[in-house]
Scaffold this motif. Structure first.
Motif, short mmCIF file in Angstrom:
data_model
loop_
_atom_site.label_atom_id
_atom_site.label_comp_id
_atom_site.label_asym_id
_atom_site.label_seq_id
_atom_site.Cartn_x
_atom_site.Cartn_y
_atom_site.Cartn_z
N VAL A 129 -5.03 -11.86 3.69
CA VAL A 129 -5.30 -10.59 4.37
C VAL A 129 -4.01 -9.84 4.71
O VAL A 129 -3.94 -8.62 4.50
CB VAL A 129 -6.15 -10.84 5.64
CG1 VAL A 129 -6.33 -9.57 6.44
CG2 VAL A 129 -7.49 -11.43 5.25
N LEU A 130 -3.00 -10.51 5.21
CA LEU A 130 -1.77 -9.81 5.59
C LEU A 130 -1.05 -9.18 4.40
O LEU A 130 -0.61 -8.02 4.50
CB LEU A 130 -0.86 -10.73 6.39
CG LEU A 130 -1.40 -11.14 7.76
CD1 LEU A 130 -0.45 -12.09 8.45
CD2 LEU A 130 -1.67 -9.93 8.62
N PRO A 131 -0.93 -9.86 3.25
CA PRO A 131 -0.35 -9.16 2.08
C PRO A 131 -1.21 -7.99 1.60
O PRO A 131 -0.68 -6.97 1.15
CB PRO A 131 -0.26 -10.24 1.01
CG PRO A 131 -0.15 -11.50 1.76
CD PRO A 131 -1.00 -11.31 2.99
N LEU A 132 -2.54 -8.12 1.72
CA LEU A 132 -3.40 -6.99 1.35
C LEU A 132 -3.18 -5.80 2.28
O LEU A 132 -3.16 -4.64 1.83
CB LEU A 132 -4.87 -7.40 1.37
CG LEU A 132 -5.35 -8.25 0.20
CD1 LEU A 132 -6.79 -8.68 0.41
CD2 LEU A 132 -5.20 -7.48 -1.09
N LEU A 133 -3.02 -6.07 3.57
CA LEU A 133 -2.75 -4.98 4.51
C LEU A 133 -1.38 -4.36 4.25
O LEU A 133 -1.21 -3.14 4.36
CB LEU A 133 -2.86 -5.48 5.95
CG LEU A 133 -4.28 -5.75 6.45
CD1 LEU A 133 -4.25 -6.46 7.79
CD2 LEU A 133 -5.05 -4.46 6.56
N ASP A 134 -0.38 -5.18 3.91
CA ASP A 134 0.94 -4.65 3.57
C ASP A 134 0.87 -3.78 2.32
O ASP A 134 1.46 -2.69 2.27
CB ASP A 134 1.94 -5.78 3.35
CG ASP A 134 2.29 -6.50 4.63
OD1 ASP A 134 2.06 -5.93 5.71
OD2 ASP A 134 2.80 -7.64 4.53
N GLY A 136 -1.78 -2.25 1.17
CA GLY A 136 -2.53 -1.03 1.54
C GLY A 136 -1.66 -0.04 2.29
O GLY A 136 -1.76 1.18 2.07
N THR A 137 -0.81 -0.54 3.17
CA THR A 137 0.11 0.35 3.89
C THR A 137 1.08 1.03 2.93
O THR A 137 1.29 2.25 3.01
CB THR A 137 0.91 -0.46 4.93
OG1 THR A 137 0.01 -1.12 5.80
CG2 THR A 137 1.81 0.44 5.74
N CYS A 138 1.65 0.26 2.01
CA CYS A 138 2.59 0.84 1.03
C CYS A 138 1.90 1.88 0.15
O CYS A 138 2.45 2.95 -0.11
CB CYS A 138 3.21 -0.26 0.18
SG CYS A 138 4.30 -1.35 1.11
N LEU A 139 0.68 1.57 -0.31
CA LEU A 139 -0.04 2.53 -1.15
C LEU A 139 -0.42 3.79 -0.38
O LEU A 139 -0.32 4.91 -0.91
CB LEU A 139 -1.29 1.88 -1.75
CG LEU A 139 -1.03 0.81 -2.82
CD1 LEU A 139 -2.34 0.16 -3.24
CD2 LEU A 139 -0.32 1.44 -4.01
N ALA A 140 -0.83 3.62 0.87
CA ALA A 140 -1.17 4.81 1.68
C ALA A 140 0.05 5.68 1.91
O ALA A 140 -0.04 6.92 1.86
CB ALA A 140 -1.76 4.37 3.02
#
Length: 190
Positions: A129-134, A136-140
């Motif tokens: 989950v934490l790498p996915l959130l990271d 997602g943050t970079c893509l956003a």
């Protein structure tokens, strides 16, 4: 008025045993520094250069595990300040994803020992989950034209984080296992 600071033991003016003629006069002898020392200070520095590359790698891994949340917060604050003047939408995405991450970590902490939680999730989800959130943050940030801010922020903060992770000594910063640095007495007792 309350007294602040270290307590210093002072020798009493009257002694229990008066000096006799058989005992030599202590004032005429050379001073014994260990005996007359009333208090001592030991200055420690929590930063040190590791001896080998392997020691540096081990120290980096330990410090990333111990201070990882603080390092992430440092990068977030620098990126937040960099986004304030020009990228309002990116700032909203950044704060929203940080709040989702915080709520996820609080949920993990709150229900970690729950039987239902162990039944639903049989493995550690933080690794996914934490790498996915990271990501997602970079893509956003990239899709809202703040990718350059992200790259510059990471280029500025990662060397500082690595320098801290290499130089910071975690286990050697206390003087003793039982007595840590804050509770070391300033009074030398005889």
């Amino acid at each position: 008025m309350a007294s602040y600071g270290a307590a210093v033991q002072r020798p009493s003016a009257t002694s229990a045993n008066p000096p006799s003629q058989t005992q030599p006069d202590e004032s005429k002898q050379s001073p014994n520094l260990e005996k007359n020392q009333l208090f001592s200070f030991q200055i420690t520095c929590p930063f040190n250069i590791p001896a080998t590359k392997e020691a540096a790698a081990v120290r980096i891994i330990k410090n990333l595990g111990k201070f990882g949340l603080y390092y992430a917060e440092f990068v977030f604050i620098v990126l937040f300040i960099a986004l304030i003047p020009q990228r309002k939408v990116s700032l909203v995405y950044l704060v929203a994803i940080k709040e989702v991450t915080i709520l996820y970590l609080v949920l993990l902490r709150a229900v970690a020992n729950s039987v239902l939680f162990r039944w639903l999730i049989a493995f550690d989800t933080r690794l996914i989950v934490l790498p996915l959130l990271d990501t997602g943050t970079c893509l956003a940030l990239i899709f809202t034209d703040a990718g350059l801010h992200l790259i510059i922020t990471l280029a500025a903060t990662v060397p500082i984080i690595l320098a801290h992770a290499v130089l910071m000594i975690v286990e050697d910063s206390s003087l003793n296992e039982d007595i840590n640095q804050e509770s070391v007495p300033l009074v030398y007792t005889l």
